[in-house]
Design a protein around this motif. Structure first.
Motif, PDB file in Angstrom:
ATOM      1  N   VAL A   1      15.840 -23.358 -26.165  1.00  0.00           N
ATOM      2  CA  VAL A   1      16.208 -23.303 -27.586  1.00  0.00           C
ATOM      3  C   VAL A   1      15.910 -21.933 -28.177  1.00  0.00           C
ATOM      4  N   LEU A   2      14.827 -21.326 -27.705  1.00  0.00           N
ATOM      5  CA  LEU A   2      14.321 -20.114 -28.348  1.00  0.00           C
ATOM      6  C   LEU A   2      14.883 -18.834 -27.737  1.00  0.00           C
ATOM      7  N   GLY A   3      15.262 -18.873 -26.474  1.00  0.00           N
ATOM      8  CA  GLY A   3      15.569 -17.609 -25.811  1.00  0.00           C
ATOM      9  C   GLY A   3      16.789 -17.666 -24.921  1.00  0.00           C
ATOM     10  N   ALA A   4      17.199 -16.475 -24.499  1.00  0.00           N
ATOM     11  CA  ALA A   4      18.363 -16.350 -23.625  1.00  0.00           C
ATOM     12  C   ALA A   4      17.945 -15.967 -22.207  1.00  0.00           C
ATOM     13  N   THR A   5      16.871 -15.186 -22.088  1.00  0.00           N
ATOM     14  CA  THR A   5      16.374 -14.783 -20.777  1.00  0.00           C
ATOM     15  C   THR A   5      14.963 -15.318 -20.640  1.00  0.00           C
ATOM     16  N   ILE A   6      14.768 -16.191 -19.681  1.00  0.00           N
ATOM     17  CA  ILE A   6      13.488 -16.889 -19.552  1.00  0.00           C
ATOM     18  C   ILE A   6      13.036 -16.764 -18.100  1.00  0.00           C
ATOM     19  N   VAL A   7      11.887 -16.099 -17.903  1.00  0.00           N
ATOM     20  CA  VAL A   7      11.442 -15.848 -16.538  1.00  0.00           C
ATOM     21  C   VAL A   7       9.987 -16.260 -16.351  1.00  0.00           C
ATOM     22  N   HIS A   8       9.761 -17.036 -15.290  1.00  0.00           N
ATOM     23  CA  HIS A   8       8.404 -17.368 -14.906  1.00  0.00           C
ATOM     24  C   HIS A   8       7.896 -16.238 -14.025  1.00  0.00           C
ATOM     25  N   VAL A   9       6.917 -15.460 -14.524  1.00  0.00           N
ATOM     26  CA  VAL A   9       6.547 -14.228 -13.830  1.00  0.00           C
ATOM     27  C   VAL A   9       5.248 -14.324 -13.044  1.00  0.00           C
ATOM     28  N   GLY A  10       4.532 -15.450 -13.144  1.00  0.00           N
ATOM     29  CA  GLY A  10       3.299 -15.549 -12.379  1.00  0.00           C
ATOM     30  C   GLY A  10       2.293 -16.478 -13.024  1.00  0.00           C
ATOM     31  N   PRO A  11       1.030 -16.384 -12.575  1.00  0.00           N
ATOM     32  CA  PRO A  11       0.000 -17.301 -13.055  1.00  0.00           C
ATOM     33  C   PRO A  11      -0.455 -16.943 -14.472  1.00  0.00           C
ATOM     34  N   ALA A  12      -1.476 -17.645 -14.936  1.00  0.00           N
ATOM     35  CA  ALA A  12      -1.977 -17.461 -16.300  1.00  0.00           C
ATOM     36  C   ALA A  12      -2.233 -15.989 -16.596  1.00  0.00           C
ATOM     37  N   GLY A  13      -1.727 -15.518 -17.712  1.00  0.00           N
ATOM     38  CA  GLY A  13      -1.893 -14.134 -18.124  1.00  0.00           C
ATOM     39  C   GLY A  13      -0.738 -13.251 -17.697  1.00  0.00           C
ATOM     40  N   ALA A  14       0.041 -13.699 -16.714  1.00  0.00           N
ATOM     41  CA  ALA A  14       1.105 -12.848 -16.159  1.00  0.00           C
ATOM     42  C   ALA A  14       2.179 -12.540 -17.204  1.00  0.00           C
ATOM     43  N   GLY A  15       2.461 -13.496 -18.069  1.00  0.00           N
ATOM     44  CA  GLY A  15       3.443 -13.230 -19.127  1.00  0.00           C
ATOM     45  C   GLY A  15       3.001 -12.056 -19.984  1.00  0.00           C
ATOM     46  N   GLN A  16       1.720 -12.082 -20.356  1.00  0.00           N
ATOM     47  CA  GLN A  16       1.192 -10.992 -21.179  1.00  0.00           C
ATOM     48  C   GLN A  16       1.188  -9.671 -20.413  1.00  0.00           C
ATOM     49  N   THR A  17       0.886  -9.708 -19.129  1.00  0.00           N
ATOM     50  CA  THR A  17       0.889  -8.471 -18.346  1.00  0.00           C
ATOM     51  C   THR A  17       2.276  -7.851 -18.315  1.00  0.00           C
ATOM     52  N   VAL A  18       3.290  -8.680 -18.088  1.00  0.00           N
ATOM     53  CA  VAL A  18       4.660  -8.155 -18.043  1.00  0.00           C
ATOM     54  C   VAL A  18       5.048  -7.595 -19.414  1.00  0.00           C
ATOM     55  N   LYS A  19       4.651  -8.289 -20.464  1.00  0.00           N
ATOM     56  CA  LYS A  19       4.953  -7.764 -21.807  1.00  0.00           C
ATOM     57  C   LYS A  19       4.272  -6.423 -22.020  1.00  0.00           C
ATOM     58  N   ALA A  20       3.029  -6.302 -21.593  1.00  0.00           N
ATOM     59  CA  ALA A  20       2.308  -5.028 -21.739  1.00  0.00           C
ATOM     60  C   ALA A  20       3.008  -3.928 -20.956  1.00  0.00           C
ATOM     61  N   ALA A  21       3.425  -4.243 -19.727  1.00  0.00           N
ATOM     62  CA  ALA A  21       4.135  -3.250 -18.915  1.00  0.00           C
ATOM     63  C   ALA A  21       5.433  -2.839 -19.592  1.00  0.00           C
ATOM     64  N   ASN A  22       6.121  -3.812 -20.156  1.00  0.00           N
ATOM     65  CA  ASN A  22       7.363  -3.517 -20.874  1.00  0.00           C
ATOM     66  C   ASN A  22       7.114  -2.552 -22.033  1.00  0.00           C
ATOM     67  N   GLN A  23       6.086  -2.810 -22.785  1.00  0.00           N
ATOM     68  CA  GLN A  23       5.851  -2.009 -23.983  1.00  0.00           C
ATOM     69  C   GLN A  23       5.395  -0.596 -23.652  1.00  0.00           C
TER      70      GLN A  23
END
Lengths: 294, 294, 294, 294
Positions: free
Chosen positions: C153-175
């Motif tokens: 509902v919320l997004g168009a690109t949705i990726v499971h990137v790893g274990p707990a914290g991994a979402g935040q790590t990928v976001k940090a790398a992106n930024q």
């Protein structure tokens, strides 16, 4: 008494040549700006009409010029010092230039039979006038010994630091540390003041501990007061940071702090502070946080 | 004679508490590691079973803890110092933490009636043992006066640098300069050696001029010899660089040199040099150019 | 249909909660600013008087809050989500916070029996309104599967990137990459213009080769024209650079480029550009060379 | 059909000259390494015994040489191209050199009546072989028009970017962005992997959003796999970063990111990766955190 040809009679070279003349040497000076010879003639030397006249008959030729291309042009060109100087004579480059230039001069000397030293100085115009420069010398031990009586006229601290180019390398190392410490003190001061701490009080504490430095001793008060009368100008230190980066490139090393200091110094020049003292790095760090007090 | 509760009896806090006890004060110490109390009891103090016991009845509570969350936990938590200390008593945090933590403690004190100072130190374990620390103090003038007799037991240089948090700000400024100068000296040394200049000879020249610093005076020989016994450990300086960046963020300033020094220090830790002296930044700069001698 | 408690109804959280309500879910929203609930109630959801009411009976709790302390306060506090949520329910933190916060939430969930995902987003307000966010998800595969219908509902690109914290790590790398590319493009543009080359012409060439990037595609025209309407604000990217540095610290790595980008971003904020688009890094680079056109 | 003198028949110049011969032009090539002429003679051109023979009677002279001193030596020396080329003929320097060199060539041309273009390329050896280079051209519009039929043989993307030196400036801007993006992607990858996130998964996400770039598209897989076969060698990019810094110096601007990228590239070379692809910056960033997998 030596016959000395002295090329480059600017802010530094002028008083240096005059001091050598006053010490009893026969000094023939040459500069592209002919009015610059007056200080030398007042001291008992004389001016030459061209480079060849200054070099002819000299026991020792000294150059004090702005940058590497100037020195290489005057020394290595088709009518340059290396071709005109007497084999067995001594050529001392006291300019601040790339270590590679120092090594090229020495290589040329090995071909033409001219002895070569690189001997950049620190201490600025006052040191040149008062004969109290620090002199960092690269080249052969015996040439250093030959030059010592002249160096003692010009400087107070005279160190033979290694083979050809070594004087320039030490000067480059000196300038990267000096530029870097200014930038660090500037960051400390901006942090203190932006945090509501009196800058002088804070820097006084730093000066008394492991953060202490000659720069904090001599310059913290003027920096806190935003007094930037030179001293050593940003424009010259900008040139020297270029030399430090070139020296790193020649030596095959990576120096990240130096790379950043060079850009902070470039910013000082680009912001119009080129003729201020190099402590004006403070203004760059202030401007970066929108805190310029000017 | 004061009743003192002392929280945190580690490498620094242990000898500090002992010195206060030897000076005739009644010191009750507390540490999560109960075996750490021995040095204090040998000096005439005694250990407490918990935080509450150390704080109860104290005229002065002192904390000497690793980092901001430790201090905020012990001081501001529901059973923390601020709720248990007697109104009118004095709380001195001598840990090295973020300036913001210093200000939070002071704000809490304004509510509970506890006087608060932030008073980080420099001088390391030898300074703590010998009572020769440098102490940078933030807070109210009258509280500084109250604390002075205790500070004189602990330190040799004691400066009131400003309002709440100012002590921590000055400490942060100190650490960014110290870390930066080590990195600069490291780059100078790597450049010298890679250029074929003897490192000791070159750094000797730098130490005598405008590039001179306490670090060059005290550490250039050990750096040239690659001796990195602490001294002050990389791990601690890494923590302190984090505090310096946090302080810059709180103050709303941008410090590019500090930002880079923090990463060089992080590299030292990541490369496994965390327990070496902070002069081991030299190894990072060497490794960067593939010149590690280890 | 899920019962959803949604905490944080700001610029991002507001439209996200509304989209979930419109998609047929029962959404109970809570925000410290009670007027922020209107967009949700218009979409068929309802507001809660306090956190407990939003969490009570929820199958899924979602937080969308400014920074790590906000999330840790709301989730881990004595009356927080972790104590009030039903064991077996799912808690998704969609804020951009430190990876360490993501791991702490997961550890708390392991104790209380609440399933936890970290799922920061990119795409900004338009992406939130239009349900076209990119969502980077850390946590267990089965929890990701449970959440997928909501993510769609919320997004168009949705990726499971790893274990707990991994979402935040990928976001940090992106930024860190996004901030860095802006700074590089700014330096390229300043160099081009200061050299007398038309900025648009030069950047057009760069965009067509190996230097090409999404940022050059989307932003080079507005940067050349000095148009900095957000988009994504400098203030938020400044927060995110702090997260990237914290993530590097937690991971035990040294990131020199990131360290410098963080200070350039801090300068943008300190110079008063906090509410402009992050492409306003260009102004910092211009100011550094005294070339500000404002 | 043009009579073309082509100086410099190396990895790039060799196939370029051959392509021009195959397109029906009369190409006379010269290189200090005489065995390099074979590819040209196979394509229908011929070798010259010296520079003068290659330049004599040429409508167009092209140089493709390693660095600024090479070009200045060949073009501006006492027996150089500028003195030997026919007034009214065209001289195109396609080497990657300092913008200042491009301007010096144009100034010399204004004296001798030789038309001059600076026209550096990107696209590497494959682009040279296949005639698909990108060509960035500085100089007069009419000279660009004259050269266009030759450029169309050599390249696929041909842009006139401004006056003399502009081609080199755009190339310098391109190289600083390319080097910087590699360093940023390297930092992102190191952060991801050190945090326990699969590097490929993480970079895939970045490639799909605002952090996306040509480099991520083309190189992320090889970087994740630590495959560094060139491509474009670190040694060449190291040279180009020196040109970018020189261009900034000439333009009077401060570029902090570029200054740091140059040192990261220097580190790659100093660590022995000079003949690897420039994506090997990853190894420098890994080594910095002690994570080298080699």
């Amino acid at each position: 008494m030596k016959n000395i040809g002295f090329i480059g009679l600017g802010i530094m070279g002028g008083p240096m040549a005059a001091n050598l003349a006053r010490a009893g040497h026969s000094v023939v000076g040459y500069d592209l700006g002919p009015d610059r010879v007056e200080r030398l003639t007042d001291a008992g030397g004389r001016g030459a009409a061209d480079l060849a006249e200054a070099v002819a008959g000299a026991d020792v030729v000294i150059t004090m010029l702005p940058d590497s291309p100037d020195v290489e042009g005057v020394a290595l060109g088709p009518d340059g010092i290396m071709r005109q100087a007497r084999p067995g004579s001594l050529y001392i480059d006291m300019s601040t230039v790339r270590p590679e230039t120092g090594r090229r001069l020495a290589q040329a000397g090995a071909v033409t039979g001219v002895h070569v030293l690189d001997a950049p100085v620190s201490g600025g115009e006052p040191g040149a006038v008062e004969g109290r420069l620090s002199i960092m010398v690269g080249g052969a031990e015996e040439d250093f010994a030959t030059a010592m009586p002249l160096f003692e006229v010009l400087g107070a601290t005279i160190v033979h630091v290694g083979p050809a180019g070594a004087g320039q390398t030490v000067k480059a190392a000196n300038q990267l540390v000096v530029g870097g410490v200014y930038a660090l003190v500037a960051e400390a001061l901006v942090l203190l003041e932006a945090s509501g701490v009196d800058g002088k009080t804070g820097l006084d504490v730093l000066a008394g501990g492991l953060a202490g430095s000659r720069i904090l001793d001599l310059k913290r008060e003027s920096m806190v007061n935003r007094e930037f009368a030179p001293g050593f100008r940003v424009d010259l230190h900008h040139k020297d940071m270029g030399i430090a980066l070139a020296a790193a490139r020649e030596a095959g090393v990576a120096l990240p702090m130096t790379g950043l200091v060079a850009q902070v110094m470039a910013a000082a020049r680009a912001q119009g502070y080129g003729s201020l003292d190099h402590s004006a790095l403070l203004k760059v760090i202030e401007n970066l946080s929108g805190k310029d007090q000017a």
